[in-house]
Design a protein around this motif. Structure first.
Motif, PDB file in Angstrom:
ATOM      1  N   TRP A 289       2.739  -3.704  -0.477  1.00 45.26           N
ATOM      2  CA  TRP A 289       2.749  -2.500  -1.306  1.00 45.26           C
ATOM      3  C   TRP A 289       1.791  -2.592  -2.481  1.00 45.26           C
ATOM      4  O   TRP A 289       1.254  -1.577  -2.941  1.00 45.26           O
ATOM      5  CB  TRP A 289       4.165  -2.213  -1.802  1.00 45.26           C
ATOM      6  CG  TRP A 289       5.090  -1.763  -0.709  1.00 45.26           C
ATOM      7  CD1 TRP A 289       6.228  -2.392  -0.281  1.00 45.26           C
ATOM      8  CD2 TRP A 289       4.960  -0.585   0.097  1.00 45.26           C
ATOM      9  NE1 TRP A 289       6.797  -1.689   0.744  1.00 45.26           N
ATOM     10  CE2 TRP A 289       6.046  -0.573   0.993  1.00 45.26           C
ATOM     11  CE3 TRP A 289       4.019   0.446   0.150  1.00 45.26           C
ATOM     12  CZ2 TRP A 289       6.222   0.448   1.935  1.00 45.26           C
ATOM     13  CZ3 TRP A 289       4.185   1.469   1.089  1.00 45.26           C
ATOM     14  CH2 TRP A 289       5.292   1.454   1.966  1.00 45.26           C
TER      15      TRP A 289
ATOM     16  N   CYS B 157      -1.509  -1.490  -1.372  1.00 47.36           N
ATOM     17  CA  CYS B 157      -1.450  -0.044  -1.115  1.00 47.36           C
ATOM     18  C   CYS B 157      -1.645   0.739  -2.403  1.00 47.36           C
ATOM     19  O   CYS B 157      -2.480   1.664  -2.476  1.00 47.36           O
ATOM     20  CB  CYS B 157      -0.103   0.334  -0.497  1.00 47.36           C
ATOM     21  SG  CYS B 157       0.097  -0.093   1.250  1.00 47.36           S
TER      22      CYS B 157
ATOM     23  N   THR C  63       0.652   6.046   1.960  1.00 48.92           N
ATOM     24  CA  THR C  63       0.488   4.598   1.937  1.00 48.92           C
ATOM     25  C   THR C  63       1.393   3.975   2.987  1.00 48.92           C
ATOM     26  O   THR C  63       2.554   4.360   3.129  1.00 48.92           O
ATOM     27  CB  THR C  63       0.823   4.003   0.558  1.00 48.92           C
ATOM     28  OG1 THR C  63       2.145   4.397   0.172  1.00 48.92           O
ATOM     29  CG2 THR C  63      -0.174   4.481  -0.491  1.00 48.92           C
TER      30      THR C  63
ATOM     31  N   ASN D  75       2.649   0.219   4.556  1.00 50.26           N
ATOM     32  CA  ASN D  75       2.743  -1.235   4.462  1.00 50.26           C
ATOM     33  C   ASN D  75       3.000  -1.782   5.868  1.00 50.26           C
ATOM     34  O   ASN D  75       4.101  -1.653   6.396  1.00 50.26           O
ATOM     35  CB  ASN D  75       3.885  -1.614   3.515  1.00 50.26           C
ATOM     36  CG  ASN D  75       4.061  -3.114   3.371  1.00 50.26           C
ATOM     37  OD1 ASN D  75       3.444  -3.900   4.075  1.00 50.26           O
ATOM     38  ND2 ASN D  75       4.906  -3.505   2.445  1.00 50.26           N
TER      39      ASN D  75
END
Length: 200
Positions: free
Chosen positions: A124, A127, A151, A153
């Motif tokens: 994350w 991201c 986004t 992950n």
């Protein structure tokens, strides 16, 4: 006379054809198509075919000219990048650098165009940092990043089915929501430009 449907250009991927980032960008484009947009995708192989941007050299390859002309005609964009070491990949950045060729256009760079942003990374932190970097680039190029950024992950999320289609319901919902924002604003802008004197 009714306005023509918005034209949305997707940019993203890696040197690996069909990368996760490229597929997420395609998902957003597919959602804009479902709303009525025309689209074109520049994935990893197309981006890899672009020579390194050289501002001192005005000559452009056919691939470079095709890419710049497509973005020039776009009413909106979707840009995706992997999060490489907390930043935008060189492949995507080279393509964006080439858009310096739009500096003298009536619509400079990304002026008056919505830009959806997609980041795929193994964590994350990457991201978030990469999404912020892309937002900064779009602001610098006078574009309007959509409120929703997508986004993904890849460490924590199982995104695709065996056919490579986005199966994660939250990711697909984000793609659809971003597509709605791109489409709505692109439609308003396209109508506005068509109403201006001398527009084509």
């Amino acid at each position: 006379m009714s306005a023509a449907p918005p034209f949305i250009v997707g940019i993203g991927g890696s040197t690996r054809a069909g990368s996760s980032g490229e597929r997420i960008v395609r998902c957003v484009l597919e959602e804009t198509e479902a709303l009525g947009a025309n689209t074109r995708m520049f994935g990893g192989p197309e981006l890899a075919a672009l020579p390194h941007f050289c501002p001192e050299d005005p000559d452009r390859s056919d691939a470079q000219s095709d890419f710049v002309d497509a973005v020039r005609q776009a009413d909106g964009l979707v840009i995706g990048s992997p999060g490489y070491h907390g930043g935008v990949s060189g492949l995507v950045k080279n393509a964006l650098d080439l858009l310096e060729d739009l500096r003298d256009d009536r619509r400079v760079y990304f002026s008056e165009r919505p830009v959806g942003l997609v980041v795929v990374a193994a964590g994350w932190q990457a991201c978030g940092i990469t999404l912020q970097a892309l937002r900064g680039i779009v602001h610098a190029m006078r574009g309007w990043p959509t409120p929703i950024g997508v986004t993904v992950n890849t460490v924590e999320q199982a995104i695709f089915d065996a056919a490579g289609t986005v199966k994660d319901t939250s990711v697909r919902a984000s793609c659809a929501a971003q597509a709605q924002q791109i489409y709505w604003l692109a439609q308003q802008v396209r109508t506005s430009w068509q109403d201006q004197p001398g527009s084509s």
